[in-house]
Motif scaffolding. Structure first.
Motif, PDB file in Angstrom:
ATOM      1  N   MET A1025       0.691  -1.291   0.058  1.00 25.75           N
ATOM      2  CA  MET A1025       0.559  -0.387  -0.019  1.00 25.75           C
ATOM      3  C   MET A1025       0.572   0.502  -0.067  1.00 25.75           C
ATOM      4  O   MET A1025       0.278   2.122  -0.975  1.00 25.75           O
ATOM      5  CB  MET A1025      -1.101   0.128   0.802  1.00 25.75           C
ATOM      6  CG  MET A1025      -2.224  -1.014   1.036  1.00 25.75           C
ATOM      7  SD  MET A1025      -2.508  -1.130  -0.209  1.00 25.75           S
ATOM      8  CE  MET A1025      -3.789  -2.797  -0.550  1.00 25.75           C
ATOM      9  N   GLY A1026       1.956   1.315   0.458  1.00 29.53           N
ATOM     10  CA  GLY A1026       2.599   2.941   0.427  1.00 29.53           C
ATOM     11  C   GLY A1026       3.378   2.770  -0.992  1.00 29.53           C
ATOM     12  O   GLY A1026       2.959   4.127  -0.871  1.00 29.53           O
ATOM     13  N   GLU A1027       3.727   1.904  -1.139  1.00 33.94           N
ATOM     14  CA  GLU A1027       4.273   1.600  -2.491  1.00 33.94           C
ATOM     15  C   GLU A1027       2.961   2.088  -3.645  1.00 33.94           C
ATOM     16  O   GLU A1027       3.154   3.408  -4.502  1.00 33.94           O
ATOM     17  CB  GLU A1027       4.926   0.434  -3.059  1.00 33.94           C
ATOM     18  CG  GLU A1027       6.258   0.089  -2.238  1.00 33.94           C
ATOM     19  CD  GLU A1027       7.256  -0.203  -2.934  1.00 33.94           C
ATOM     20  OE1 GLU A1027       7.376  -0.574  -4.585  1.00 33.94           O
ATOM     21  OE2 GLU A1027       8.436  -1.387  -2.192  1.00 33.94           O
ATOM     22  N   ALA A1028       2.150   1.548  -3.341  1.00 33.10           N
ATOM     23  CA  ALA A1028       1.027   1.873  -4.630  1.00 33.10           C
ATOM     24  C   ALA A1028       0.932   3.249  -4.499  1.00 33.10           C
ATOM     25  O   ALA A1028       0.662   4.200  -5.127  1.00 33.10           O
ATOM     26  CB  ALA A1028      -0.372   1.181  -3.858  1.00 33.10           C
ATOM     27  N   GLU A1029       0.511   4.265  -3.185  1.00 37.74           N
ATOM     28  CA  GLU A1029       0.367   5.832  -2.283  1.00 37.74           C
ATOM     29  C   GLU A1029       0.959   5.981  -3.062  1.00 37.74           C
ATOM     30  O   GLU A1029       0.847   7.172  -4.112  1.00 37.74           O
ATOM     31  CB  GLU A1029      -0.042   5.651  -1.388  1.00 37.74           C
ATOM     32  CG  GLU A1029      -0.610   6.385  -1.047  1.00 37.74           C
ATOM     33  CD  GLU A1029      -0.887   7.472   0.454  1.00 37.74           C
ATOM     34  OE1 GLU A1029      -1.819   8.748   0.506  1.00 37.74           O
ATOM     35  OE2 GLU A1029      -1.041   5.938   0.935  1.00 37.74           O
ATOM     36  N   ASP A1030       2.540   6.381  -2.703  1.00 33.21           N
ATOM     37  CA  ASP A1030       3.561   6.982  -3.862  1.00 33.21           C
ATOM     38  C   ASP A1030       3.028   6.524  -5.093  1.00 33.21           C
ATOM     39  O   ASP A1030       3.312   8.002  -6.052  1.00 33.21           O
ATOM     40  CB  ASP A1030       4.693   6.000  -3.369  1.00 33.21           C
ATOM     41  CG  ASP A1030       5.150   6.638  -2.516  1.00 33.21           C
ATOM     42  OD1 ASP A1030       4.419   7.819  -1.681  1.00 33.21           O
ATOM     43  OD2 ASP A1030       5.751   5.502  -1.717  1.00 33.21           O
ATOM     44  N   ALA A1031       3.262   5.655  -5.959  1.00 35.54           N
ATOM     45  CA  ALA A1031       3.176   5.683  -7.466  1.00 35.54           C
ATOM     46  C   ALA A1031       1.779   6.454  -7.649  1.00 35.54           C
ATOM     47  O   ALA A1031       2.331   7.087  -9.148  1.00 35.54           O
ATOM     48  CB  ALA A1031       3.144   4.088  -7.395  1.00 35.54           C
ATOM     49  N   LEU A1032       0.503   6.345  -6.825  1.00 31.87           N
ATOM     50  CA  LEU A1032      -0.497   6.959  -7.718  1.00 31.87           C
ATOM     51  C   LEU A1032      -0.088   8.362  -7.304  1.00 31.87           C
ATOM     52  O   LEU A1032      -0.949   9.181  -8.260  1.00 31.87           O
ATOM     53  CB  LEU A1032      -1.364   6.545  -7.157  1.00 31.87           C
ATOM     54  CG  LEU A1032      -2.193   4.800  -6.893  1.00 31.87           C
ATOM     55  CD1 LEU A1032      -3.401   4.235  -6.855  1.00 31.87           C
ATOM     56  CD2 LEU A1032      -2.789   5.212  -8.450  1.00 31.87           C
ATOM     57  N   SER A1033       0.634   8.537  -6.597  1.00 33.80           N
ATOM     58  CA  SER A1033       0.764  10.435  -6.282  1.00 33.80           C
ATOM     59  C   SER A1033       0.844  10.771  -7.205  1.00 33.80           C
ATOM     60  O   SER A1033       0.791  12.532  -8.248  1.00 33.80           O
ATOM     61  CB  SER A1033       1.338  10.553  -4.545  1.00 33.80           C
ATOM     62  OG  SER A1033       0.259   9.844  -3.464  1.00 33.80           O
ATOM     63  N   GLU A1034       2.513   9.877  -7.904  1.00 33.41           N
ATOM     64  CA  GLU A1034       3.381  10.916  -8.589  1.00 33.41           C
ATOM     65  C   GLU A1034       2.009  10.734  -9.883  1.00 33.41           C
ATOM     66  O   GLU A1034       2.189  11.363 -11.209  1.00 33.41           O
ATOM     67  CB  GLU A1034       4.113   9.658  -9.286  1.00 33.41           C
ATOM     68  CG  GLU A1034       5.625  10.089  -8.323  1.00 33.41           C
ATOM     69  CD  GLU A1034       6.522  10.863  -8.500  1.00 33.41           C
ATOM     70  OE1 GLU A1034       6.177  11.046  -9.684  1.00 33.41           O
ATOM     71  OE2 GLU A1034       6.742  11.433  -7.307  1.00 33.41           O
ATOM     72  N   ALA A1035       2.059   9.664 -10.353  1.00 32.06           N
ATOM     73  CA  ALA A1035       0.529   9.679 -11.307  1.00 32.06           C
ATOM     74  C   ALA A1035      -0.280  10.903 -11.296  1.00 32.06           C
ATOM     75  O   ALA A1035      -1.231  11.719 -12.592  1.00 32.06           O
ATOM     76  CB  ALA A1035      -0.172   8.385 -11.834  1.00 32.06           C
ATOM     77  N   ASN A1036      -1.273  11.232 -10.195  1.00 30.51           N
ATOM     78  CA  ASN A1036      -1.802  12.605  -9.848  1.00 30.51           C
ATOM     79  C   ASN A1036      -1.352  13.803 -10.498  1.00 30.51           C
ATOM     80  O   ASN A1036      -1.527  14.751 -10.632  1.00 30.51           O
ATOM     81  CB  ASN A1036      -2.434  12.064  -8.663  1.00 30.51           C
ATOM     82  CG  ASN A1036      -3.576  12.522  -8.789  1.00 30.51           C
ATOM     83  OD1 ASN A1036      -4.359  13.322  -9.949  1.00 30.51           O
ATOM     84  ND2 ASN A1036      -3.913  13.118  -7.541  1.00 30.51           N
TER      85      ASN A1036
END
Length: 1076
Positions: A1025-1036
């Motif tokens: 979940m931590g890596e997922a949130e970081d990746a989605l924040s980059e996408a956003n």
């Protein structure tokens, strides 16, 4: 006075002088008057010369001899001799003769007669020629100092090669020979026959003397045909090449001084074989040409000129358009000397009828109909003369040499040419000359008997004709067997089709697309200087306030106001502290540079003041302005303002282009247009941004919008070649053909070495059925491509030589990769095969630990993409450019030409891409199957095949193709979509680990919202979940309008128990999803 042997003109041409020396004769309307004023520096030819006369000759007719003149001690002889001749359009001295025949002047030494001699003895001293071409260029009178060349019969000890003697000659006519209309609409044609190389082995320098001839027939005046005959070619043995540059020679037979044969200021310069217009100009012909130039050859180096009146110019254009090939006939005829004894009439007639080694070269005259072309030069193969073939190729029914045979055979005596004894040299032979003559006479007699023995047996007329025809066919066949070729040049004074000047083309382009007005003066400098001053004032004010607080403490608002006396005391103490500590000086230095910038940027003052009053006035104005700006800065500091909003994220132009390209591939054209518009909004003066937006509009078939974009780019830079080409392409699509021609022509003028510009011009002319200019443009494109490849080859060979040792990384124990190479592959290609060729499992992805090795690959030789390299042609160069800008109509035209040259992997790959753009999936599949068959190691082929399977929903096939693509050493041209679609397939098949690695690889090379979204989804499925949130924040951060990103962020927040954030993300997902 008796004329010396060898100086007499042709029979019946000897005339009395037409003018008495020194007398002025009135000119008739059609007379050309020649006045020999004087000779200079005659002593340099022969020091003991005492008296001379000058003889004037033109067109084989002696015009007259001057009286004998004594030579002055300084070598000057004043002749003042005037003579002339009549010219006539239909007579012997026509305009054609004046164009190509000079006036021949012979200076004769007249020695005093001895007691036993009845007349004084005369010997030729030197000869000079005067070119009459200026009379056909509009001049009525001209004076030249013609160089006087010594006759070789003069004693060698008296010759001075460095001497520069000459004859001053004036030529005059009553009126111009050509009218203004004839001069402006007529033309001059010159044909230079240099040499015939790689001649048959039967051409021997020994044996009976031969007259080697060539002939070309051209229109001259009206509808008359004028044969340009080249005679007396010199057969030279193998040895050194002909020197360059070397002078061109007159086509004269009665010149005794070899130097007088050279045409003044006219030379043969040669050139590279690739730049020639004829045959044998390919790279593979170079070695043969070099060898042939050092072997046995026939040299003429002769120039023939011809005046073309306006009617003849039109006929020339018409005939070239009707038939591009013009015949140049070659042959040899035996030279029969009158000293060989009497011959019978039958033998004489037989000699007159027969010509030997009759061949023909076909010269392609079509380039002369291209705009601006004035000259063609090249090598032309000689083949057997066959009436049927000549009629088919040139539409000529009769042989020129056969028609001219009676005229040529009338003059049996060998003319005076350099290196051959003239009649004059035989007048006073010495002992050595007599012995050499007797020896050569015996050899020639023996060779004549042996060579003529078969002809004596031909007594029967029918048998003679049959054998002669068979013999001539075999005789001419020698040229093809030996590979004989002629090198010649055809030149016009003015191009048959005028070419528009570059200035005119630029003017027309500016009329269609006015250039943008100049940019307004830059004001950011002054504005920034004031802002810097404000920041420095604020900084100093904060520092002083801090010093005040340190001395007196902070004054709270509820403590009441401070009286005036206390404030004055605090001010005095603060000033004392600032001055004594040096802080006041530091503050002043801090403000100094900001004030200097205001003076330079705001007041634009960079020079010293002239007077003290001017200086004081400027200081007063500056002081008032600085105080006002100080108050502005202090007011901003003391009054609290609302917090400024967070700055908007500014994406780079490269990111915007990637996002637009990504949206195009996903058929989200609205989003792609938005990215293109944002890119232009960042910099409206960038040409490339407008071109990319125009290419996007061409993809959508919005041709009017594409035209606006391309013209906007051209208005920013009127000399931008790609903008000109794209404006031409869209003009063709909109059927504005006249504008398109101007754009293409201007592009070729601006950058003559641009292969794509010439190729697109050729495609345009072909579309207009203008085959002549289309062929010329394609030929020029091929020439430029050959030059470009030669430069690249020389550079790569130099680099390969330096890195030869480092290139030995290929395993020597590998099972012979040469066996896998196709036939005809270049030597050394096997050593550069990628390792993927040796591995059976092509679908396995490259491990991460091997990535550094692949990144370091450019250090060594570049890996090849497959078993055969695609052929680099002008049409594939054009296709590469056209595909980049989505000009599909021109792509199909270029691919049609490429198919005629032979299909290749690059051809099928380009055709498959066009089919994919048009969504013709079945045709695309056929093309890709052919491409795989030709080059199964090409990563672009497998990438495109993967896209095809993906669009057909064949995800298993797409996965196999994509995995094969990324396993190659060399990447495909567009790896972004390969990673995106392969990652999505992994997600569908729940291979989340592979999906994560694939998307991370995409983020490494070309990060975008979709690549980080893929990483986020894969990590979410892996419960990272931590890596997922970081990746989605980059996408956003890259795109905050993507509903799927907000949806997964909402899921992650729910998983972490953050209800409020999850609800906010969900609302954003619904909002942006509904808006789209």
């Amino acid at each position: 006075m008796e004329a010396p042997e060898g100086l007499s003109a042709r029979k019946g041409s000897l005339q009395e002088p037409q003018a008495v020396p020194g007398e002025s004769q009135p000119l008739s309307a059609n007379a050309v008057q020649v006045t020999v004023v004087k000779a200079q520096d005659l002593k340099s030819i022969r020091s003991d010369t005492s008296s001379t006369l000058v003889r004037v000759e033109y067109n084989g007719v002696i015009l007259g001899d001057s009286s004998t003149i004594q030579v002055l001690p300084n070598g000057t002889a004043n002749y003042n001799f005037t003579t002339g001749f009549e010219y006539s359009p239909d007579g012997p001295n026509s305009l054609v003769d004046i164009a190509q025949k000079p006036v021949l002047l012979t200076v004769i030494e007249a020695s005093q007669k001895q007691k036993k001699q009845k007349e004084e003895k005369v010997l030729p001293l030197g000869q000079a020629v005067v070119d009459l071409l200026p009379l056909l260029q509009g001049q009525c009178s001209f004076t030249v100092l013609a160089p006087l060349y010594a006759v070789p019969t003069s004693p060698s000890e008296s010759l001075h090669p460095e001497a520069k003697c000459g004859l001053e000659v004036t030529v005059r006519t009553e009126k111009p020979l050509l009218s203004v209309s004839q001069l402006s609409n007529g033309n001059f044609l010159s044909v230079t026959l240099e040499a015939a190389y790689s001649v048959p082995d039967t051409f021997l320098p020994t044996g009976p003397p031969q007259n080697y001839m060539a002939c070309l027939q051209v229109p001259a005046v009206g509808e008359k045909e004028v044969p340009l005959l080249f005679q007396n070619g010199i057969l030279k043995p193998a040895g050194e090449k002909e020197p360059l540059p070397r002078p061109k020679k007159w086509s004269l037979t009665n010149i005794m001084a070899p130097g007088a044969l050279n045409i003044p200021n006219s030379f043969i310069f040669g050139g590279s074989y690739e730049d020639e217009d004829g045959e044998l100009n390919k790279t593979e012909d170079k070695e043969f040409r070099i060898q042939a130039e050092s072997t046995k050859r026939i040299v003429w180096d002769t120039e023939r000129r011809c005046y073309l009146d306006p009617a003849a110019v039109l006929i020339l254009q018409k005939r070239i358009a009707e038939c591009r090939y013009w015949p140049v006939e070659v042959c040899r005829m035996p030279v029969v000397s009158s000293s060989k004894g009497k011959t019978s009439k039958a033998d004489k007639g037989d000699e007159d009828r027969q010509i030997f080694s009759h061949g023909v070269a076909y010269v392609n005259m079509l380039p002369l109909l291209c705009p601006g072309v004035q000259r063609i030069r090249g090598a032309f193969r000689v083949c057997t003369y066959q009436d049927s073939e000549v009629l088919e190729k040139t539409k000529k029914q009769q042989s020129i040499l056969r028609d001219l045979r009676p005229q040529v055979s009338l003059t049996k005596d060998r003319p005076c040419t350099p290196g051959i004894s003239s009649p004059l040299s035989r007048a006073v032979p010495n002992k050595a000359q007599r012995e050499e003559k007797e020896k050569s006479t015996k050899e020639r007699e023996f060779n004549r008997r042996t060579s003529c023995a078969p002809k004596i047996q031909l007594s029967d007329t029918a048998l003679e004709n049959e054998n002669t025809e068979k013999f001539l066919g075999l005789d001419g066949q020698q040229y093809a067997e030996a590979g004989t070729f002629l090198v010649m040049e055809i030149k016009l004074d003015k191009a048959l089709v005028p070419k528009r000047l570059r200035e005119e083309l630029t003017k027309r382009v500016k009329e269609m697309i006015p250039p943008r007005p100049p940019l307004p003066p830059r004001t950011e400098g002054a504005k920034k200087a004031v802002e810097d001053y404000h920041s420095q004032v604020t900084s100093v004010a904060v520092a002083i306030l801090s010093e005040y607080h340190d001395l007196f403490g902070k004054q709270l608002p509820d403590q009441g106001a401070i009286d005036h006396q206390t404030l004055e005391e605090q001010k005095r103490l603060l000033n004392f502290e600032l001055n004594s500590s040096g802080k006041y000086f530091a503050f002043k230095e801090q403000l100094k540079y900001a004030v200097v910038k205001i003076v330079r940027e705001k007041y634009l003052k960079t020079t010293a003041f002239e007077t003290q009053e001017e200086f004081q006035a400027f200081l007063s104005e500056l002081y008032v302005y600085l105080v006002d700006q100080m108050h502005v800065a202090l007011n901003q500091l003391l009054h609290e303002e609302a917090a400024s909003p967070a700055p908007l994220t500014r994406m780079t132009a490269e990111q915007l282009w990637l996002f637009a390209h990504e949206a195009e591939g996903n058929k989200d054209y609205k989003l792609a247009a938005l990215y293109h518009q944002q890119r232009i909004a960042q910099d409206k003066h960038n040409t490339q941004y407008w071109l990319d937006y125009g290419a996007f509009c061409l993809l959508l078939e919005d041709n009017t919008k594409a035209q606006e974009c391309f013209r906007e780019a051209l208005s920013l830079d009127p000399h931008h070649v790609r903008s000109l080409l794209l404006c031409g392409i869209v003009a063709v699509v909109l059927q504005h053909y006249e504008e398109a021609e101007i754009f293409f022509e201007d592009a070729c003028c601006l950058e003559p070495s641009n292969v794509v510009a010439w190729t697109l011009s050729g495609l345009f002319y072909e579309l207009q059925n203008n085959n002549i200019q289309a062929e010329m443009a394609f030929r020029e494109a091929k020439k430029q491509l050959q030059a470009q490849l030669a430069r690249e080859r020389s550079i790569s060979e130099g680099k390969r030589g330096k890195k030869h040792i480092a290139a030995a990384y290929v395993r020597s124990t590998s099972p012979g990769p040469e066996q896998l190479l196709p036939e005809g592959a270049p030597a050394g290609s096997a050593s550069r095969l990628p390792e993927a060729l040796e591995e059976p499992a092509l679908a396995c992805p490259v491990p991460e630990e091997e990535a550094p090795a692949s990144e370091a690959a450019p250090e060594g030789p570049p890996p090849i993409s497959g078993l055969s390299q695609p052929s680099c042609t002008i049409f594939m160069k054009a296709v590469e450019f056209l595909m980049k800008f989505k000009a599909i109509q021109f792509v199909h035209m270029a691919l049609a030409h490429e198919l005629l040259a032979g299909s290749s992997c690059a051809y099928y790959l380009a055709l498959a891409r066009t089919c994919l753009l048009k969504e013709d999936l079945s045709k695309c599949e056929e093309c890709l199957c052919e491409a795989v068959r030709i080059d199964f190691m090409n990563p672009d082929v497998w990438a495109l095949k993967g896209h095809l399977c993906y669009l057909k929903r064949d995800f298993a096939g797409a996965k196999e193709c994509y995995e094969r693509t990324i396993s190659f050493v060399a990447d495909a041209a567009d790896m972004h979509f390969v990673y995106l679609r392969l990652g999505s397939i992994y997600l569908e098949e729940k291979e989340y680990g592979k999906a994560k690695q694939t998307y991370l690889q995409a983020c490494k090379s070309s990060p975008s919202c979709l690549t980080w979204l893929g990483v986020g989804i894969a990590c979410y499925r892996l419960e990272e979940m931590g890596e997922a949130e970081d990746a989605l924040s980059e996408a956003n951060a890259l795109n905050n309008r993507n509903a799927e990103v907000w949806a997964y962020l909402s899921l992650i927040c729910l998983h972490g128990g953050r209800q409020l954030e999850a609800e906010q993300c969900y609302k954003y997902a619904v909002k942006v999803g509904t808006g789209r």
